[in-house]
Design an enzyme around this catalytic site. Structure first.
Site, PDB file in Angstrom:
ATOM      1  N   PHE A 151      -7.334  64.622 -66.154  1.00 16.50           N
ATOM      2  CA  PHE A 151      -7.004  65.611 -67.183  1.00 16.50           C
ATOM      3  C   PHE A 151      -5.577  65.448 -67.704  1.00 16.50           C
ATOM      4  O   PHE A 151      -5.084  66.324 -68.409  1.00 16.50           O
ATOM      5  CB  PHE A 151      -7.196  67.029 -66.632  1.00 16.50           C
ATOM      6  CG  PHE A 151      -8.611  67.308 -66.207  1.00 16.50           C
ATOM      7  CD1 PHE A 151      -9.592  67.571 -67.155  1.00 16.50           C
ATOM      8  CD2 PHE A 151      -8.977  67.275 -64.879  1.00 16.50           C
ATOM      9  CE1 PHE A 151     -10.916  67.806 -66.772  1.00 16.50           C
ATOM     10  CE2 PHE A 151     -10.290  67.514 -64.479  1.00 16.50           C
ATOM     11  CZ  PHE A 151     -11.260  67.780 -65.435  1.00 16.50           C
ATOM     12  N   GLU A 154      -1.211  62.598 -72.532  1.00 13.74           N
ATOM     13  CA  GLU A 154      -0.153  61.656 -72.891  1.00 13.74           C
ATOM     14  C   GLU A 154       1.069  62.448 -73.321  1.00 13.74           C
ATOM     15  O   GLU A 154       0.964  63.478 -73.970  1.00 13.74           O
ATOM     16  CB  GLU A 154      -0.639  60.717 -73.991  1.00 13.74           C
ATOM     17  CG  GLU A 154      -1.636  59.712 -73.449  1.00 13.74           C
ATOM     18  CD  GLU A 154      -2.213  58.796 -74.517  1.00 13.74           C
ATOM     19  OE1 GLU A 154      -1.536  58.546 -75.520  1.00 13.74           O
ATOM     20  OE2 GLU A 154      -3.351  58.337 -74.321  1.00 13.74           O
ATOM     21  N   CYS A 262      -8.710  60.300 -76.838  1.00 17.61           N
ATOM     22  CA  CYS A 262      -9.652  61.113 -76.054  1.00 17.61           C
ATOM     23  C   CYS A 262     -10.468  62.093 -76.892  1.00 17.61           C
ATOM     24  O   CYS A 262     -11.690  61.959 -76.960  1.00 17.61           O
ATOM     25  CB  CYS A 262      -8.900  61.850 -74.956  1.00 17.61           C
ATOM     26  SG  CYS A 262      -8.317  60.727 -73.678  1.00 17.61           S
TER      27      CYS A 262
HETATM   28  P1  NAD Z   1      -6.182  52.154 -72.107  1.00 13.88           P
HETATM   29  O1  NAD Z   1      -6.849  51.490 -73.225  1.00 13.88           O
HETATM   30  O2  NAD Z   1      -4.762  52.604 -72.245  1.00 13.88           O
HETATM   31  O3  NAD Z   1      -6.235  51.232 -70.798  1.00 13.88           O
HETATM   32  C1  NAD Z   1      -7.382  50.572 -70.366  1.00 13.88           C
HETATM   33  C2  NAD Z   1      -6.947  49.321 -69.613  1.00 13.88           C
HETATM   34  O4  NAD Z   1      -8.092  48.711 -69.050  1.00 13.88           O
HETATM   35  C3  NAD Z   1      -6.275  48.276 -70.494  1.00 13.88           C
HETATM   36  O5  NAD Z   1      -5.023  47.921 -69.940  1.00 13.88           O
HETATM   37  C4  NAD Z   1      -7.261  47.094 -70.475  1.00 13.88           C
HETATM   38  O6  NAD Z   1      -6.617  45.844 -70.564  1.00 13.88           O
HETATM   39  C5  NAD Z   1      -7.904  47.305 -69.116  1.00 13.88           C
HETATM   40  N1  NAD Z   1      -9.211  46.619 -68.959  1.00 13.88           N
HETATM   41  C6  NAD Z   1     -10.224  46.507 -69.852  1.00 13.88           C
HETATM   42  N2  NAD Z   1     -11.242  45.813 -69.299  1.00 13.88           N
HETATM   43  C7  NAD Z   1     -10.880  45.502 -68.028  1.00 13.88           C
HETATM   44  C8  NAD Z   1     -11.487  44.811 -66.964  1.00 13.88           C
HETATM   45  N3  NAD Z   1     -12.712  44.297 -67.086  1.00 13.88           N
HETATM   46  N4  NAD Z   1     -10.803  44.665 -65.817  1.00 13.88           N
HETATM   47  C9  NAD Z   1      -9.564  45.181 -65.676  1.00 13.88           C
HETATM   48  N5  NAD Z   1      -8.924  45.864 -66.656  1.00 13.88           N
HETATM   49  C10 NAD Z   1      -9.569  46.026 -67.817  1.00 13.88           C
HETATM   50  O7  NAD Z   1      -7.101  53.397 -71.716  1.00 13.88           O
HETATM   51  P2  NAD Z   1      -6.660  54.836 -71.167  1.00 13.88           P
HETATM   52  O8  NAD Z   1      -6.106  55.636 -72.281  1.00 13.88           O
HETATM   53  O9  NAD Z   1      -5.887  54.659 -69.906  1.00 13.88           O
HETATM   54  O10 NAD Z   1      -8.104  55.450 -70.837  1.00 13.88           O
HETATM   55  C11 NAD Z   1      -8.872  54.963 -69.767  1.00 13.88           C
HETATM   56  C12 NAD Z   1     -10.006  55.951 -69.536  1.00 13.88           C
HETATM   57  O11 NAD Z   1      -9.452  57.213 -69.113  1.00 13.88           O
HETATM   58  C13 NAD Z   1     -10.854  56.254 -70.772  1.00 13.88           C
HETATM   59  O12 NAD Z   1     -12.180  56.457 -70.388  1.00 13.88           O
HETATM   60  C14 NAD Z   1     -10.259  57.546 -71.290  1.00 13.88           C
HETATM   61  O13 NAD Z   1     -11.190  58.314 -72.006  1.00 13.88           O
HETATM   62  C15 NAD Z   1      -9.874  58.246 -70.002  1.00 13.88           C
HETATM   63  N6  NAD Z   1      -8.779  59.195 -70.138  1.00 13.88           N
HETATM   64  C16 NAD Z   1      -7.701  58.899 -70.915  1.00 13.88           C
HETATM   65  C17 NAD Z   1      -6.670  59.813 -71.018  1.00 13.88           C
HETATM   66  C18 NAD Z   1      -5.486  59.538 -71.900  1.00 13.88           C
HETATM   67  O14 NAD Z   1      -4.736  60.474 -72.182  1.00 13.88           O
HETATM   68  N7  NAD Z   1      -5.258  58.317 -72.332  1.00 13.88           N
HETATM   69  C19 NAD Z   1      -6.729  61.034 -70.328  1.00 13.88           C
HETATM   70  C20 NAD Z   1      -7.833  61.275 -69.527  1.00 13.88           C
HETATM   71  C21 NAD Z   1      -8.854  60.363 -69.420  1.00 13.88           C
END
Ligand code: NAD
Length: 443
Positions: A151, A154, A262
């Site tokens: 939760f 950013e 998100c």
């Molecule tokens: P992001 O795009 O910032 O990071 C994802 C990372 O995964 C990238 O660094 C990418 O290179 C890596 N990746 C992709 N395929 C891969 C693989 N096969 N092996 C290893 N690494 C791999 O994404 P994020 O914003 O951190 O979001 C990740 C998840 O968390 C999403 O489902 C999102 O909905 C959820 N989420 C995000 C937030 C937010 O504020 N950003 C908050 C809560 C939940």
């Protein structure tokens, strides 16, 4: 504990550094070799308050390391977190192919019982499907999938992770739930609750929470549009409804719509899930429709004031990230505003305290990039504010008058009081509040 985090984006990196900070041995894996190389050098690929310090101390302590080798990550792990992106597909469902690819790659390395914790936001039922995928992809031992939705927000991600309102653990296996609960105990010393629920409930909680927050944003934006049409000030309406303790003021800020990685995708995914289960989801669909319209609201104002043809007009755009204190521009309303001005032939000079490198990757030489908020105002016919960074809140208005060709402000975040703008002699257009048009009377 020995922890592996797969995916080192906003969620994975914050998870990794915070778990290393509480004494765990953490390996972070990512397929992006460039990112891993920078992280090994102690350089954070994202801007997030507090992150660089934790990254540095994790590396110095030896409790945090980075690799591109998923096999190494699996062999290290007692508990393995997945924090890979789940972007929307064309039909609104989240694209799980990157997660499934990682599962297929990790499976053959699994030799003993492993708890895999899903931090990515995934639809209800995904945990069960991934357990089956691990088994059919060569895992020689059982994988217990746990859902632990994240939760964090950013801009305050580290603080949110270290001081969550609640922790949700969705597990259909008591031992796995206990492992994940133990890992979170250092973060709930302020008596915040840890809810252990069925895995499917945890998967649903995340979407239900995000869709609700997005719904409040779209709701107040709808109210703001009615206010504009009826000549009512939305601020007065918000005071009247938010003071009801059943409603409150949170997420009742009208503006140019929500963005980020998100809310937009989670709303679409929640609609898709409902429809998949045969549940009519017009309410969730409307949240998205209102937001799409709202993201173009400043362009409507601009068109009304300057006409459709913006050739020869120059616009300063302040704030390009989807919200303050982050450099993330995914689905940022500013991108619509900049794109719309360019389409109509206008020129843009953008300023953002953190996000300009990402904006430049998108727009290149099509727009100008200012190194200060005031430089962006030079010769501008108008200023459009898309993100409410705090440095915009109490500016030197004399600089506006000295630098701009015309004192016109389109405020997509209601940063200023209408009265202040009237006193300052600006033409001022904001969301849901009475516009100050040319020649507005000054007291
Ligand atoms: P992001 O795009 O910032 O990071 C994802 C990372 O995964 C990238 O660094 C990418 O290179 C890596 N990746 C992709 N395929 C891969 C693989 N096969 N092996 C290893 N690494 C791999 O994404 P994020 O914003 O951190 O979001 C990740 C998840 O968390 C999403 O489902 C999102 O909905 C959820 N989420 C995000 C937030 C937010 O504020 N950003 C908050 C809560 C939940």
């Amino acid at each position: 504990m020995r922890i592996t985090v797969v995916g080192t984006g906003y969620v994975g990196l914050v998870t990794g550094v915070c778990l290393a900070d509480t004494g765990n041995q953490v390996v972070c894996c990512d397929i992006d070799a460039g990112k891993v190389a920078r992280l090994r050098e102690g350089q954070s690929p994202i801007f997030e308050p507090g992150l660089s310090d934790l990254l540095a101390s994790g590396l110095t302590s030896g409790r945090l390391r980075f690799t591109t080798d998923l096999g190494e990550g699996v062999r290290h792990a007692q508990v393995l977190f997945i924090a890979i992106g789940t972007p929307p597909r064309a039909d609104g469902a989240p694209d799980l192919s990157a997660i499934e690819g990682a599962v297929r790659e990790m499976a053959p390395h699994i030799q003993s019982r492993l708890t895999v914790v899903m931090k990515s936001t995934v639809p209800v039922g995904t945990g069960g499907r991934l357990e089956a995928l691990f088994a059919s992809s060569g895992a020689s031992s059982n994988v217990r999938m746990v859902s632990n939705p994240e939760f964090l927000k950013e801009g305050t991600a580290v603080d949110d992770f270290q001081r969550p309102d609640r922790v949700v653990i969705g597990a259909n296996d008591a031992e796995a739930a206990e492992l994940v609960r133990e890992l979170h105990l250092p973060f709930v010393r302020n008596q915040k609750p840890i809810f252990v629920v069925k895995r499917e409930a945890a998967e649903l909680i995340k979407y239900a929470a995000n869709a609700y927050l997005a719904m409040r944003v779209s709701y107040i934006n709808h109210v703001a549009s009615v206010c504009e049409a009826a000549g009512v000030d939305v601020d007065e309406v918000i005071r009247g409804i938010g003071s009801d303790h059943r409603i409150g003021y949170q997420f009742l800020y009208p503006g140019v719509g929500y963005g980020g990685s998100c809310f937009p995708k989670d709303v679409l995914a929640f609609q898709h899930t409902g429809e998949e289960y045969g549940v009519p989801s017009e309410m969730i669909a409307a949240v998205h429709t209102v937001n799409q319209r709202q993201q173009r609201r400043l362009l409507d104002f601009i068109e009304k004031r300057f006409g459709r043809d913006l050739k020869g007009k120059r616009f300063a755009v302040w704030g390009c990230s989807f919200k303050p204190r982050t450099d993330d521009i995914r689905e940022a309303p500013a991108l619509q505003v900049i794109g719309g001005i360019l389409e109509r032939g206008g020129a843009v000079h953008a300023y953002d305290p953190k996000a300009l490198p990402h904006v430049e990757r998108l727009f290149g030489a099509k727009i100008g990039y200012a190194t200060s908020m005031y430089d962006a105002l030079d010769q501008a016919d108008a200023l459009a504010i898309c993100t409410e960074w705090s440095e915009f809140r109490s500016p030197d208005f004399d600089q506006f008058r000295a630098r701009m060709s015309q004192p016109v402000i389109f405020d997509g975040r209601n940063v200023y009081q209408v009265e202040t703008m009237r006193r300052q002699g600006f033409e001022y257009f904001s969301i849901g509040r009475p516009p100050l048009r040319p020649g507005a009377p000054r007291p």
